[in-house]
Design a protein around this motif. Structure first.
Motif, PDB file in Angstrom:
ATOM      1  N   GLY A  72       0.819  -1.199   0.000  1.00  0.00           N
ATOM      2  CA  GLY A  72       0.000   0.000   0.000  1.00  0.00           C
ATOM      3  C   GLY A  72       0.854   1.249   0.000  1.00  0.00           C
ATOM      4  O   GLY A  72       1.911   1.300   0.604  1.00  0.00           O
ATOM      5  N   ASP A  76      -2.931   5.067  -1.396  1.00  0.00           N
ATOM      6  CA  ASP A  76      -3.930   4.052  -1.042  1.00  0.00           C
ATOM      7  C   ASP A  76      -4.569   4.367   0.307  1.00  0.00           C
ATOM      8  O   ASP A  76      -5.781   4.248   0.481  1.00  0.00           O
ATOM      9  CB  ASP A  76      -3.298   2.658  -0.986  1.00  0.00           C
ATOM     10  CG  ASP A  76      -2.748   2.191  -2.329  1.00  0.00           C
ATOM     11  OD1 ASP A  76      -3.149   2.736  -3.368  1.00  0.00           O
ATOM     12  OD2 ASP A  76      -1.908   1.278  -2.304  1.00  0.00           O
ATOM     13  N   SER A 121      -5.369   3.219  -6.877  1.00  0.00           N
ATOM     14  CA  SER A 121      -5.630   2.920  -5.468  1.00  0.00           C
ATOM     15  C   SER A 121      -6.996   2.280  -5.274  1.00  0.00           C
ATOM     16  O   SER A 121      -7.141   1.340  -4.496  1.00  0.00           O
ATOM     17  CB  SER A 121      -5.532   4.200  -4.627  1.00  0.00           C
ATOM     18  OG  SER A 121      -4.195   4.662  -4.593  1.00  0.00           O
ATOM     19  N   ARG A 124      -6.654  -1.347  -6.240  1.00  0.00           N
ATOM     20  CA  ARG A 124      -5.976  -2.143  -5.205  1.00  0.00           C
ATOM     21  C   ARG A 124      -6.887  -2.361  -4.001  1.00  0.00           C
ATOM     22  O   ARG A 124      -6.998  -3.470  -3.481  1.00  0.00           O
ATOM     23  CB  ARG A 124      -4.668  -1.466  -4.781  1.00  0.00           C
ATOM     24  CG  ARG A 124      -3.510  -1.742  -5.698  1.00  0.00           C
ATOM     25  CD  ARG A 124      -2.197  -1.258  -5.106  1.00  0.00           C
ATOM     26  NE  ARG A 124      -2.111   0.190  -5.036  1.00  0.00           N
ATOM     27  CZ  ARG A 124      -1.757   0.973  -6.055  1.00  0.00           C
ATOM     28  NH1 ARG A 124      -1.452   0.436  -7.221  1.00  0.00           N
ATOM     29  NH2 ARG A 124      -1.699   2.269  -5.897  1.00  0.00           N
TER      30      ARG A 124
END
Length: 173
Positions: A72, A76, A121, A124
């Motif tokens: 991360g 993120d 982000s 993810r």
């Protein structure tokens, strides 16, 4: 289908329908426990109930970890924080199901922090189960992974809710 297989499937899917019989739910809980996990019930936006996996012990994926999820980035973490504010506008309410927001509202919430590219982000965080997205219409919701956070972690987020990036009135869908 064997219970360990169902637990593996649940890890991949992130969310599964409640078993029809209590015996099935008990077997699933036992299999999850044997794998070092616990089962958490998740309530969806339409009142549906599902199950997701959480670690029995604290995990590096919890919000108290300043490093964030594995791999991360600061972006993120800021993206997740803004989504928490946008999709959970009232910290006195349960964190899930929350409300829907939009990619545009997320971009607006992060603009003042210098974050311009949110899609990587968002992708993810969706893959990790923290968000559910519909990139077709730009809708964002909190995902089942937030249901795995402990009561202590949620209480901390409630206390810090006003400091999360975002605007209470922005982006409700």
């Amino acid at each position: 289908m064997t219970n360990p297989f169902i637990v593996a499937q649940l890890r991949i899917w992130r969310l599964m329908r409640m078993p029809d019989e209590e015996a099935g739910a008990a077997a699933l809980r036992a299999a999850a426990t044997a794998a070092g996990h616990r089962i958490v019930e998740v309530h969806g936006p339409a009142g549906e109930h599902g199950l997701t996996l959480a670690w029995q012990q604290p995990s590096p994926l919890t919000p108290k970890d300043p490093g964030g999820p594995p791999g991360g980035t600061e972006r993120d973490i800021l993206t997740l924080a803004a989504c928490l504010h946008l999709c959970w506008p009232d910290p006195d309410q349960p964190i899930l199901p929350g409300v829907a927001s939009t990619l545009d509202a997320l971009r607006d919430a992060l603009k003042s922090l210098g974050v311009q590219q949110v899609i990587p982000s968002v992708n993810r965080l969706s893959a990790w189960g923290y968000l559910e997205t519909d990139l077709g219409d730009g809708t964002i919701r909190l995902g089942p992974a937030v249901a795995t956070w402990t009561d202590t972690e949620i209480a901390q987020l409630r206390r810090q809710h006003a400091t999360l990036p975002g605007n209470e009135d922005a982006g409700r869908a």
